[in-house]
Design a protein around this motif. Sequence first.
Motif, PDB file in Angstrom:
ATOM      1  N   SER A  97      15.491 -21.031  -4.293  1.00 32.24           N
ATOM      2  CA  SER A  97      16.295 -20.126  -3.481  1.00 32.24           C
ATOM      3  C   SER A  97      16.566 -18.831  -4.239  1.00 32.24           C
ATOM      4  O   SER A  97      17.034 -18.870  -5.378  1.00 32.24           O
ATOM      5  N   ASN A 143      23.695 -19.065  -2.410  1.00 29.38           N
ATOM      6  CA  ASN A 143      23.975 -20.128  -1.446  1.00 29.38           C
ATOM      7  C   ASN A 143      22.659 -20.736  -0.970  1.00 29.38           C
ATOM      8  O   ASN A 143      22.108 -20.365   0.068  1.00 29.38           O
ATOM      9  N   TRP A 144      22.150 -21.697  -1.744  1.00 26.69           N
ATOM     10  CA  TRP A 144      20.836 -22.265  -1.433  1.00 26.69           C
ATOM     11  C   TRP A 144      20.855 -23.067  -0.135  1.00 26.69           C
ATOM     12  O   TRP A 144      19.834 -23.151   0.562  1.00 26.69           O
ATOM     13  N   GLN A 145      22.011 -23.643   0.211  1.00 24.91           N
ATOM     14  CA  GLN A 145      22.081 -24.420   1.449  1.00 24.91           C
ATOM     15  C   GLN A 145      21.927 -23.508   2.669  1.00 24.91           C
ATOM     16  O   GLN A 145      21.248 -23.859   3.644  1.00 24.91           O
ATOM     17  N   GLU A 169      27.403 -31.654  -2.735  1.00 21.85           N
ATOM     18  CA  GLU A 169      26.193 -30.915  -3.098  1.00 21.85           C
ATOM     19  C   GLU A 169      24.997 -31.852  -3.252  1.00 21.85           C
ATOM     20  O   GLU A 169      23.879 -31.517  -2.846  1.00 21.85           O
ATOM     21  N   GLU A 186      18.259 -22.590   3.021  1.00 28.80           N
ATOM     22  CA  GLU A 186      17.468 -23.644   3.647  1.00 28.80           C
ATOM     23  C   GLU A 186      17.690 -23.667   5.160  1.00 28.80           C
ATOM     24  O   GLU A 186      16.761 -23.930   5.932  1.00 28.80           O
ATOM     25  N   THR A 198      23.888 -18.875   9.402  1.00 29.00           N
ATOM     26  CA  THR A 198      24.386 -19.318   8.098  1.00 29.00           C
ATOM     27  C   THR A 198      25.891 -19.521   8.052  1.00 29.00           C
ATOM     28  O   THR A 198      26.394 -20.258   7.194  1.00 29.00           O
ATOM     29  N   ALA A 215      17.907 -32.006   2.003  1.00 25.15           N
ATOM     30  CA  ALA A 215      16.859 -30.990   1.885  1.00 25.15           C
ATOM     31  C   ALA A 215      15.570 -31.573   1.316  1.00 25.15           C
ATOM     32  O   ALA A 215      14.471 -31.147   1.688  1.00 25.15           O
ATOM     33  N   ALA A 257      23.791 -32.800   0.237  1.00 25.69           N
ATOM     34  CA  ALA A 257      23.050 -31.702   0.858  1.00 25.69           C
ATOM     35  C   ALA A 257      21.659 -31.581   0.242  1.00 25.69           C
ATOM     36  O   ALA A 257      20.667 -31.348   0.949  1.00 25.69           O
ATOM     37  N   PHE A 258      21.577 -31.750  -1.058  1.00 24.03           N
ATOM     38  CA  PHE A 258      20.285 -31.669  -1.740  1.00 24.03           C
ATOM     39  C   PHE A 258      19.374 -32.818  -1.302  1.00 24.03           C
ATOM     40  O   PHE A 258      18.169 -32.624  -1.098  1.00 24.03           O
TER      41      PHE A 258
END
Length: 284
Positions: free
Chosen positions: A215, A219-221, A41, A224, A248, A48, A44-45
């Motif tokens: 978000s 599921n914020w990923q 996580e 994005e 997605t 982003a 991934a952040f």
Amino acid sequence: MMLDRPVTVWRPNVKRRGRIYQITSRMNNKTNINTLDVIDEIMAFCRAKSYPLESVGIVTHKDARKDFEESGFTCLHFYGQRGTNKLADVRALFVVGAPQPHNDSLVGAYRCLSDDYNPLTPEMTESGIRPVRTGKLVSYNYRRDDGCVPHRMVSGYWWHGIQSLLNAYRESEIIQAVFRARPLTRDVDIYLLTSVPTSLRLDGIGETFGDLMGSPVPNWQAWELVRDWIETLPDGEIIDYTRLAEVTGLKEPTLRKQRWLDLIICHMPGVEALQARKRVLVKT
């Protein structure tokens, strides 16, 4: 005051240049942290937020440090971070978890420092049995736009001396980790991945990374991914649930249940409803 001894606090009014955010969904102590999930996580952040991996620092539990280092992060661990400038130049710092000393360690330290010692056992009071540990509602140093201050129930001790030591071992160690990145004098982003409140003034707070990213879906990923995909679409391109599922990797019923097309209209400029009944959007 600790252990009934007077303490003089010197606190100059210095404007902090760095920003501190807190993710409060998990305490992430050394017994319940899922290191690999946290690493995925964080990575991934960082993608982003465009943080290069080599410019990201981690402070976490000693047992978890190896996993973070093998993933390419610059790392320190709790109780082993003082006197180093290893994280003084990072662009982003993640403080993962909250150190939690064992009861015996706290009691032993308290007995060495104080002659006013109560055995660490339950007590009988007029209202019944008072347990060794207790919980206290503690506020975060943050005020939301609506004026509300978020709180969290935090475990602790009835005896103020042992509680003071717990604060020194836990909350103060988190604060020590934050200032390894020198936020007073540098433009740096710091993220606390623990539910434990501290006295640090926060610039943002959320249950998940998605809250910090703005978000509107869990599921914020995936959100994005859709945001980036829509930005690449030519004008007039159709957006529907079938295409969202392809982008997605989520199931179409899930997207419909969470009303993704409605959320896209509300949160992403340049998208308009084409056919309301069939739930089709168009890039404008």
